[in-house]
Design an enzyme around this catalytic site. Sequence first.
Site, PDB file in Angstrom:
ATOM      1  N   GLU A 387     -74.348 -49.557  -3.512  1.00 45.42           N
ATOM      2  CA  GLU A 387     -73.358 -48.781  -4.257  1.00 45.42           C
ATOM      3  C   GLU A 387     -73.949 -47.470  -4.776  1.00 45.42           C
ATOM      4  OE1 GLU A 387     -70.511 -49.639  -3.746  1.00 45.42           O
ATOM      5  OE2 GLU A 387     -70.725 -51.767  -3.269  1.00 45.42           O
ATOM      6  N   HIS A 390     -73.518 -44.912  -2.125  1.00 48.55           N
ATOM      7  CA  HIS A 390     -72.174 -44.323  -2.178  1.00 48.55           C
ATOM      8  C   HIS A 390     -72.078 -43.281  -3.286  1.00 48.55           C
ATOM      9  CE1 HIS A 390     -70.174 -46.782   0.761  1.00 48.55           C
ATOM     10  NE2 HIS A 390     -70.337 -47.929   0.105  1.00 48.55           N
TER      11      HIS A 390
END
Length: 600
Positions: A387, A390
């Site tokens: 994550e 991202h």
Amino acid sequence: MSENRTHLDVKHTWDLTTIFPTDEAWEAEFEALQTDVESAVAYQGHLLDSAASLLAITEAQLGLARRIEKLYVYASMKNDEDTTVAKYQEFQAKALSVYAAFSGTFAFYEPEFMTITDEQYQEFLSEEAGLALYKHYFERLFQQKEHVLSQAEEELLAGASEIFSSASETFSILDNADILFPTVPDGEGGVVELTHGTYIKLLENKDRDVRREAYEGLYSVYEQFQHTYAKTLQTNVKVHNYKAKVRKYASARQAALAANFIPESVYETLVETVNKHLPLLHRYIKLRQDILDLPDLKMYDLLTPLSETDLSMTYEEALTKGQEVLSIFGEDYARRVKEAFENRWIDVHENKGKRSGAYSGGSYDTNAFMLLNWQDNLNNFYTLLHETGHSMHSMYTRENQPYVYGDYSIFLAEIASTTNENILTEALLQEVTDEKVRFAILNNYLDGFRSTIFRQTQFAEFEDAIHKADQAGEVLTSDYLNKLYADINEKYYGLSAEDNPQIQYEWARIPHFYYNYYVYQYATGFAAANFLADKIVYGTQEDKDKYLDYLKAGNSDYPLNVIKKAGVDMEEVDYLEAAFAVFEKRLIELEELVAKGAHK
């Protein structure tokens, strides 16, 4: 049992006051947006009045979209904190309603724009210097010309956007808020409430009875509600097929991939190549059975770690190690990671009603927030770095691109996240010499590869099949979906559907089947990430610079061009074959370690 959110340490919750300081501020912006969207109706019929009007209306449209995204992000993330709170369900519905109104108001934009002649377009560009910024934006619109409908038709579709999303919304509420799972043994003499968050941890338990009861407990609920889940999924598939048909696409797959300018051959090559390499997966599954010393392997045996080595870590330990690993990208990247880790960008722990899973979110004008449901294990460490990949992608893009190009295609999104995962694996294997620890890391990598490239392609194959079936007139009943899913699952794992009856219901719990041809990108992204991680770890500074340029590019070019400049040609099979070569290499090392008894 999950804690109420009020009991969490505030430093482990995200700070959404950086988006809107109060709910009242959000409501004021909602009211203002309603008024501004309504006023924008005056633009209709005037887009091509002059070069100046094209620029002004384009900027007005993008400006409103930018504000609506921010409005929606706050509402959806507040809702994700606790999906049982009616207030934020209402906020999310209001945000969707203003987006629907916005879409209806600007339904004229593309049909009017498509009437421009080449001569007029060139004249406008020469007359108004401000239009130069939008040349790639306009070029993308031109490429969709044959799929843009009349203004009246576009208005009808835009007005129905809330209806089109209702199946997905219903699934989300049912799966996150209404479904109640049983309590099951925790392996320590007690019982634990089965939730989306605890399920995976229970399937990683060394005690096979704990795994079996968690597995059977979970799927007993999905079996009970299979007909409802079949209806929500069938309705969602029908929406995709309907929208593709009215826009003159041959299929929902073609329509979904065209949105990112991805040729269908990329999808087909993935499925074909993965199917070709299924014997590697079967070989790994057989090795897993041998290591666990089981007479037969069940689907609930796929997640339990093969190693006796404890690689658990606290969240704080993961933050420290994560910063160390990601420093390979250089000081600038490391500074951004530190900011995300220290300034409440991350909602860490599970709480009652919280959305399951993990994601990186936010909009152009917010932090690149992350949602986790943290458990103290290596998999969750990988999720954190995934994550973070991202979020760094979002941060770099937003800082280096204007709003019009300030996002990136879903196709490119999974590359940034899984490159981080692959770099973590390389870092761990470089520094570890102990055979038992290497065994644990290799086990984790192979399981990650299995769950990303093999499993997500399995999902992609199922997703494509149900869209084609619906398009051909097949009714997607639970019986149909169960059999189709069980057959594909058996092909992938070599484990019979007859011996694993509960797995036929797994399709019902996968939220990504509502995302419209999303899952294949996990697999293509992971394979490309293998390629790029190798260049970053073992290549030159130029390779790192090219990678950072990819993170900064956003939508300023077509996705395949962006990643090709970073060094991966995703229209060829080479990057996939390279990924399977790494998988086999690490499988061989794992087999050799097993022969030495490193797993004991």
